[in-house]
Design an enzyme around this catalytic site. Structure first.
Site, PDB file in Angstrom:
ATOM      1  N   LYS A  14       0.819  -1.222   0.000  1.00 15.37           N
ATOM      2  CA  LYS A  14       0.000   0.000   0.000  1.00 15.37           C
ATOM      3  C   LYS A  14       0.851   1.270   0.000  1.00 15.37           C
ATOM      4  O   LYS A  14       0.537   2.225  -0.669  1.00 15.37           O
ATOM      5  CB  LYS A  14      -0.891   0.088   1.264  1.00 15.37           C
ATOM      6  CG  LYS A  14      -1.804  -1.061   1.505  1.00 15.37           C
ATOM      7  CD  LYS A  14      -2.704  -0.790   2.706  1.00 15.37           C
ATOM      8  CE  LYS A  14      -1.998  -0.745   4.053  1.00 15.37           C
ATOM      9  NZ  LYS A  14      -1.460  -2.020   4.542  1.00 15.37           N
ATOM     10  N   ARG A  86      -7.726   1.054  11.279  1.00 14.51           N
ATOM     11  CA  ARG A  86      -7.463  -0.382  11.403  1.00 14.51           C
ATOM     12  C   ARG A  86      -8.500  -1.054  12.298  1.00 14.51           C
ATOM     13  O   ARG A  86      -8.427  -2.260  12.494  1.00 14.51           O
ATOM     14  CB  ARG A  86      -6.089  -0.597  12.011  1.00 14.51           C
ATOM     15  CG  ARG A  86      -4.977  -0.872  10.987  1.00 14.51           C
ATOM     16  CD  ARG A  86      -3.694  -0.876  11.756  1.00 14.51           C
ATOM     17  NE  ARG A  86      -2.632  -1.647  11.226  1.00 14.51           N
ATOM     18  CZ  ARG A  86      -1.596  -1.159  10.557  1.00 14.51           C
ATOM     19  NH1 ARG A  86      -1.568   0.109  10.233  1.00 14.51           N
ATOM     20  NH2 ARG A  86      -0.597  -1.948  10.205  1.00 14.51           N
ATOM     21  N   ARG A 120      12.219  -8.482   4.094  1.00 11.85           N
ATOM     22  CA  ARG A 120      12.628  -7.070   4.093  1.00 11.85           C
ATOM     23  C   ARG A 120      13.805  -6.832   5.028  1.00 11.85           C
ATOM     24  O   ARG A 120      13.884  -7.402   6.104  1.00 11.85           O
ATOM     25  CB  ARG A 120      11.459  -6.175   4.536  1.00 11.85           C
ATOM     26  CG  ARG A 120      10.462  -5.956   3.444  1.00 11.85           C
ATOM     27  CD  ARG A 120       9.535  -4.818   3.784  1.00 11.85           C
ATOM     28  NE  ARG A 120       8.434  -4.792   2.831  1.00 11.85           N
ATOM     29  CZ  ARG A 120       7.286  -4.150   3.025  1.00 11.85           C
ATOM     30  NH1 ARG A 120       7.093  -3.478   4.145  1.00 11.85           N
ATOM     31  NH2 ARG A 120       6.345  -4.171   2.114  1.00 11.85           N
ATOM     32  N   ARG A 153      13.692  -5.547  10.928  1.00 20.34           N
ATOM     33  CA  ARG A 153      12.895  -4.873  11.949  1.00 20.34           C
ATOM     34  C   ARG A 153      12.190  -5.887  12.834  1.00 20.34           C
ATOM     35  O   ARG A 153      11.776  -6.935  12.352  1.00 20.34           O
ATOM     36  CB  ARG A 153      11.847  -3.986  11.263  1.00 20.34           C
ATOM     37  CG  ARG A 153      12.147  -2.524  11.306  1.00 20.34           C
ATOM     38  CD  ARG A 153      11.241  -1.695  10.443  1.00 20.34           C
ATOM     39  NE  ARG A 153       9.835  -2.067  10.476  1.00 20.34           N
ATOM     40  CZ  ARG A 153       8.931  -1.619   9.598  1.00 20.34           C
ATOM     41  NH1 ARG A 153       9.288  -0.796   8.640  1.00 20.34           N
ATOM     42  NH2 ARG A 153       7.675  -1.991   9.684  1.00 20.34           N
ATOM     43  N   ARG A 164       0.622  -9.942  13.300  1.00 19.76           N
ATOM     44  CA  ARG A 164       0.038  -8.841  12.520  1.00 19.76           C
ATOM     45  C   ARG A 164      -1.071  -9.346  11.604  1.00 19.76           C
ATOM     46  O   ARG A 164      -2.078  -8.667  11.390  1.00 19.76           O
ATOM     47  CB  ARG A 164       1.119  -8.132  11.717  1.00 19.76           C
ATOM     48  CG  ARG A 164       2.023  -7.277  12.591  1.00 19.76           C
ATOM     49  CD  ARG A 164       3.276  -6.853  11.874  1.00 19.76           C
ATOM     50  NE  ARG A 164       3.074  -5.775  10.938  1.00 19.76           N
ATOM     51  CZ  ARG A 164       3.997  -5.339  10.083  1.00 19.76           C
ATOM     52  NH1 ARG A 164       5.184  -5.916  10.060  1.00 19.76           N
ATOM     53  NH2 ARG A 164       3.744  -4.352   9.266  1.00 19.76           N
TER      54      ARG A 164
HETATM   55  P1  AMP Z   1       2.380  -0.315   9.457  1.00 23.68           P
HETATM   56  O1  AMP Z   1       3.668   0.299   9.060  1.00 23.68           O
HETATM   57  O2  AMP Z   1       1.172   0.430   8.909  1.00 23.68           O
HETATM   58  O3  AMP Z   1       2.287  -1.799   9.155  1.00 23.68           O
HETATM   59  O4  AMP Z   1       2.263  -0.153  11.044  1.00 23.68           O
HETATM   60  C1  AMP Z   1       3.238  -0.702  11.903  1.00 23.68           C
HETATM   61  C2  AMP Z   1       2.665  -0.846  13.305  1.00 23.68           C
HETATM   62  O5  AMP Z   1       2.230   0.422  13.795  1.00 23.68           O
HETATM   63  C3  AMP Z   1       1.450  -1.740  13.436  1.00 23.68           C
HETATM   64  O6  AMP Z   1       1.782  -3.116  13.536  1.00 23.68           O
HETATM   65  C4  AMP Z   1       0.837  -1.208  14.734  1.00 23.68           C
HETATM   66  O7  AMP Z   1       1.568  -1.654  15.867  1.00 23.68           O
HETATM   67  C5  AMP Z   1       1.083   0.293  14.605  1.00 23.68           C
HETATM   68  N1  AMP Z   1      -0.037   0.970  13.898  1.00 23.68           N
HETATM   69  C6  AMP Z   1       0.020   1.611  12.705  1.00 23.68           C
HETATM   70  N2  AMP Z   1      -1.176   2.110  12.360  1.00 23.68           N
HETATM   71  C7  AMP Z   1      -2.031   1.785  13.358  1.00 23.68           C
HETATM   72  C8  AMP Z   1      -3.412   1.988  13.576  1.00 23.68           C
HETATM   73  N3  AMP Z   1      -4.177   2.629  12.682  1.00 23.68           N
HETATM   74  N4  AMP Z   1      -3.954   1.501  14.731  1.00 23.68           N
HETATM   75  C9  AMP Z   1      -3.203   0.862  15.649  1.00 23.68           C
HETATM   76  N5  AMP Z   1      -1.892   0.594  15.492  1.00 23.68           N
HETATM   77  C10 AMP Z   1      -1.296   1.056  14.344  1.00 23.68           C
END
Ligand code: AMP
Length: 209
Positions: A14, A86, A120, A153, A164
């Site tokens: 995305k 989310r 990654r 990471r 996740r």
């Molecule tokens: P992402 O890079 O979007 O995959 O986000 C990495 C991590 O950030 C996720 O696994 C969550 O721990 C946290 N995170 C990001 N966006 C949200 C959200 N909208 N609600 C809750 N946690 C989030």
């Protein structure tokens, strides 16, 4: 001017597509994950509070996330939300703030997500990203850009990836129906490896073609 949401599992691409779409229609991507990672890197109060959730692949609590997002998009006339909302409460909070034009849902099977995320690697020094199969660095574990050391990471290690995906299915997937019922949903097949095709499809759906 568009207010868009990109929905889909972690690792579906995305963020990459959002950056490419922005170049064409000037809708800047807003990623809550990026904002959280920045806060962690800068060791701010927020960063310290959320580290445990982030590292384990769990969601940061809604209240923290909603406040951060509201602050970020305040006054923006166009954006692409990548990774927000989310949960249903996050979507409801967003509805109170802005009127969303379209929601693009990106689909890909679990095996592909796991392969993409677990391969990654990120540079400790400049944050450039690579992939051991799809975008390997010239020298193993060394950044092409700056010569820094590459690392995996915490949230891209196997246990966190599994977590996740579980979280995605339980808490985020219900949003697909939420937006379908509002008549805002478009779906893009993101299972292929040709980013250009996925991008073109997404752009066509955004433009209503
Ligand atoms: P992402 O890079 O979007 O995959 O986000 C990495 C991590 O950030 C996720 O696994 C969550 O721990 C946290 N995170 C990001 N966006 C949200 C959200 N909208 N609600 C809750 N946690 C989030």
């Amino acid at each position: 001017m568009s207010k868009l949401i990109f929905l889909g599992p972690p690792g579906v691409g995305k963020g990459t597509i959002a950056r490419k779409v922005d170049e064409v229609i000037s809708s800047p991507p807003v990623s809550t994950g990026e904002l959280f990672r920045e806060a962690m890197a800068n060791k701010t109060e927020l960063g310290l509070k959320i580290k445990g959730y982030m590292d384990s692949g769990s969601l940061v609590p809604d209240e923290i996330t909603i406040n951060l997002l509201k602050e970020k998009i305040h006054g923006m006339s166009s954006f692409i939300l990548d990774g927000f909302p989310r949960t249903i409460p996050q979507a409801e909070a967003l509805d109170k703030e802005v009127s969303v034009d379209k929601v693009i849902s990106f689909d890909a099977p679990d095996e592909m997500i796991i392969k993409r995320l677990s391969g990654r690697r990120t540079c400790r020094n400049c944050d450039a990203t690579f992939h051991i199969d799809f975008l390997p660095p010239k020298v193993e574990n060394v950044c092409d850009e700056c010569g820094g050391e590459l690392y995996q990471r915490e949230d891209q290690k196997p246990d966190a990836i599994k977590q996740r995906l579980v979280v995605y299915k339980e808490q985020t997937e219900p949003l697909v129906n939420y937006y379908k019922e509002k008549g805002l949903l478009e779906t893009v097949d993101a299972s292929g490896t040709n980013v250009e095709n996925i991008f073109k499809d997404a752009l066509a759906k955004i433009r209503g073609e």
